[in-house]
Design an enzyme around this catalytic site. Structure first.
Site, PDB file in Angstrom:
ATOM      1  N   HIS A  86       0.825  -1.210   0.000  1.00 58.55           N
ATOM      2  CA  HIS A  86       0.000   0.000   0.000  1.00 58.55           C
ATOM      3  C   HIS A  86       0.861   1.262   0.000  1.00 58.55           C
ATOM      4  O   HIS A  86       1.848   1.344   0.733  1.00 58.55           O
ATOM      5  CB  HIS A  86      -0.914   0.005   1.226  1.00 58.55           C
ATOM      6  CG  HIS A  86      -1.704   1.266   1.402  1.00 58.55           C
ATOM      7  ND1 HIS A  86      -2.633   1.697   0.477  1.00 58.55           N
ATOM      8  CD2 HIS A  86      -1.711   2.203   2.395  1.00 58.55           C
ATOM      9  CE1 HIS A  86      -3.173   2.832   0.886  1.00 58.55           C
ATOM     10  NE2 HIS A  86      -2.626   3.166   2.037  1.00 58.55           N
ATOM     11  N   SER A  87       0.486   2.238  -0.832  1.00 57.65           N
ATOM     12  CA  SER A  87       1.090   3.571  -0.814  1.00 57.65           C
ATOM     13  C   SER A  87       2.617   3.510  -0.929  1.00 57.65           C
ATOM     14  O   SER A  87       3.140   3.026  -1.928  1.00 57.65           O
ATOM     15  CB  SER A  87       0.638   4.305   0.455  1.00 57.65           C
ATOM     16  OG  SER A  87       0.966   5.663   0.404  1.00 57.65           O
ATOM     17  N   TYR A  88       3.346   3.966   0.112  1.00 61.15           N
ATOM     18  CA  TYR A  88       4.813   3.972   0.054  1.00 61.15           C
ATOM     19  C   TYR A  88       5.376   2.552   0.015  1.00 61.15           C
ATOM     20  O   TYR A  88       6.499   2.329  -0.425  1.00 61.15           O
ATOM     21  CB  TYR A  88       5.394   4.723   1.259  1.00 61.15           C
ATOM     22  CG  TYR A  88       6.818   5.170   1.054  1.00 61.15           C
ATOM     23  CD1 TYR A  88       7.102   6.403   0.471  1.00 61.15           C
ATOM     24  CD2 TYR A  88       7.881   4.365   1.427  1.00 61.15           C
ATOM     25  CE1 TYR A  88       8.408   6.810   0.267  1.00 61.15           C
ATOM     26  CE2 TYR A  88       9.197   4.762   1.232  1.00 61.15           C
ATOM     27  CZ  TYR A  88       9.451   5.991   0.651  1.00 61.15           C
ATOM     28  OH  TYR A  88      10.757   6.386   0.430  1.00 61.15           O
ATOM     29  N   GLY A 142       4.475   0.377  -2.009  1.00 55.45           N
ATOM     30  CA  GLY A 142       4.693   0.099  -3.432  1.00 55.45           C
ATOM     31  C   GLY A 142       6.036   0.616  -3.899  1.00 55.45           C
ATOM     32  O   GLY A 142       6.739  -0.037  -4.683  1.00 55.45           O
TER      33      GLY A 142
END
Length: 416
Positions: A292-294, A296
């Site tokens: 998720h988010s960072y 990735g």
């Protein structure tokens, strides 16, 4: 409407300035002096004088909150959801209270990972000495021995820790939407081993030691009377300074320093470390990532550093509103091609779940997570992610079968 002491002082200064500005040259000099005084006032520090002590409970019960059967945080007596503005006009104090509750939530989720999900807490670095800073991850019993499937979960940046997607969701919505627990439980039910990363646990904080500055002058040659007089003046000066500091900043928090954890000083370092010491050593034929988010971005960095290994072991990657950027991270052409075939990014969008979303970057397909709220993208795309992994696993198996069949036909033909 009540007015705080600090606000009253500040208001009084401005009134005085307005009155002075109507006078002559002498009065203007006073205005300049008052402006100089205002420039020296730290409003944040001034506001602290009106705060209650930053002394908060260290348990949910102490806060008078508990999670109900639906996983929602509710007040024990009133049944109401969490209230951020517990005290009006004290935003900093309310924020500190929220952060204190957040730390309790983090520990509560850790307990759920071990008790409800039956995960083991593993200390890292694996060869850490007793005295050095350490972090930890969570793993299922069969994470390294499961021959078929392994799921790896990576959350985003900020205050979240292992097992969480978003603290805000845990406090204001429920445990299902804000934690990774639904992913873990379904993964275990479907025969996956599980590893939960902890990429934001990069350092420990300790109180900064007080440095005592000794005088460079050798006072041993001074007369005893003069030395005693200097010591007395020094003690009086320190006493006045301490008194002033206590008045200026009664809510002064301890000065802390950060001791970074070896080879885990950033989310990117942490992902590489866990890959090298755990994921790469696992027996699983198919490894799946949910990032998720960072998280990735951390996965893309892992791929850049361990491209061949990742390609040989990872079957599919589900990204949820990932903030990676293949251009800024300088991901090569072969990585971008692999991501197009093996990754999917569920992004925040008002479109229905799984609707294709255009992308400016040539990396992986983007589809709607069925919500325009960033922090909800993992939870909303939950069923689609498991379907994506199942299809990727089946596609990998079917792609191997024709090759095996052709090889067996060639062997038989040669025998004949």
């Amino acid at each position: 409407m009540s007015i705080s002491l600090s606000s009253f002082i500040f208001l009084q200064i401005w009134i005085n300035m307005a009155q002075i500005q109507q006078g002559g040259p002498d009065e203007k000099e006073k205005t300049t002096a008052l402006k100089d005084l205002l420039s020296r006032i730290d409003l944040d520090e001034l506001m602290k004088k009106d705060e209650p002590p930053l002394d908060f409970p260290d348990t949910l019960e102490g806060f008078e909150y508990a999670f109900n059967e639906k996983g929602q945080l509710r007040h024990i007596k009133t049944g109401e959801p969490f209230v951020f503005n517990y005290r009006e006009d004290l935003h900093r104090w309310n924020q500190k209270r929220y952060e204190a509750l957040g730390e309790i939530i983090t520990k509560y989720v850790y307990e759920l990972l071990e008790k409800d999900c039956n995960l083991k807490k593993i200390s890292i670095p694996v060869d850490a000495t007793e005295s050095e800073p350490k972090s930890f991850i969570f793993m299922s019993e069969d994470a390294l021995t499961n021959p078929q499937k392994l799921m790896v979960l990576i959350h985003g940046s900020g205050v979240v820790r292992a097992g969480q997607w978003a603290r805000r969701l845990i406090i204001n919505e429920d445990l299902d939407s804000g934690t990774q627990i639904p992913f873990i439980k379904r993964a275990v039910d479907e025969g996956y081993g599980v590893i939960v990363l902890n990429p934001n646990e990069n350092y420990i904080e300790v109180e900064k030691p007080k440095i005592h500055v000794q005088s460079s002058l050798d006072s041993s040659d001074e007369p005893a009377e003069k030395r005693e007089r200097k010591d007395k003046v020094s003690k009086e000066t320190k006493k006045r300074r301490d008194f002033y500091e206590k008045y200026r900043n009664p809510q002064r928090e301890k000065e802390m320093m950060q001791l970074y954890i070896r080879e885990n000083g950033s989310p990117e370092e942490h992902a590489i470390y866990v890959w090298d010491h755990f994921i790469a050593q696992s027996a699983a034929e198919n490894v799946f990532f949910v990032a998720h988010s960072y998280g990735g971005l951390a996965f893309v960095e892992l791929m850049i550093q361990r491209e061949a290994d990742v390609k040989s072991k990872v079957t599919a990657v589900a990204l949820t509103d990932s903030v990676h950027n293949v251009w800024h991270q300088e991901a090569g052409k072969t990585i971008r091609e692999w991501m197009r075939e093996n990754c999917c990014n569920w992004v925040s969008s008002s479109e229905p779940l799984d609707t294709s979303v255009e992308s400016m970057l040539p990396d992986c397909p983007r589809v709607s997570a069925g919500t325009d709220r960033h922090e909800l993208t993992s939870w909303k795309s939950f069923p689609s992610i498991f379907k994506f992994f199942t299809e990727a696993s089946e596609a990998k198996t079917s792609s191997l079968k024709p090759a095996l069949t052709r090889r067996s036909h060639r062997i038989k033909h040669e025998e004949l």
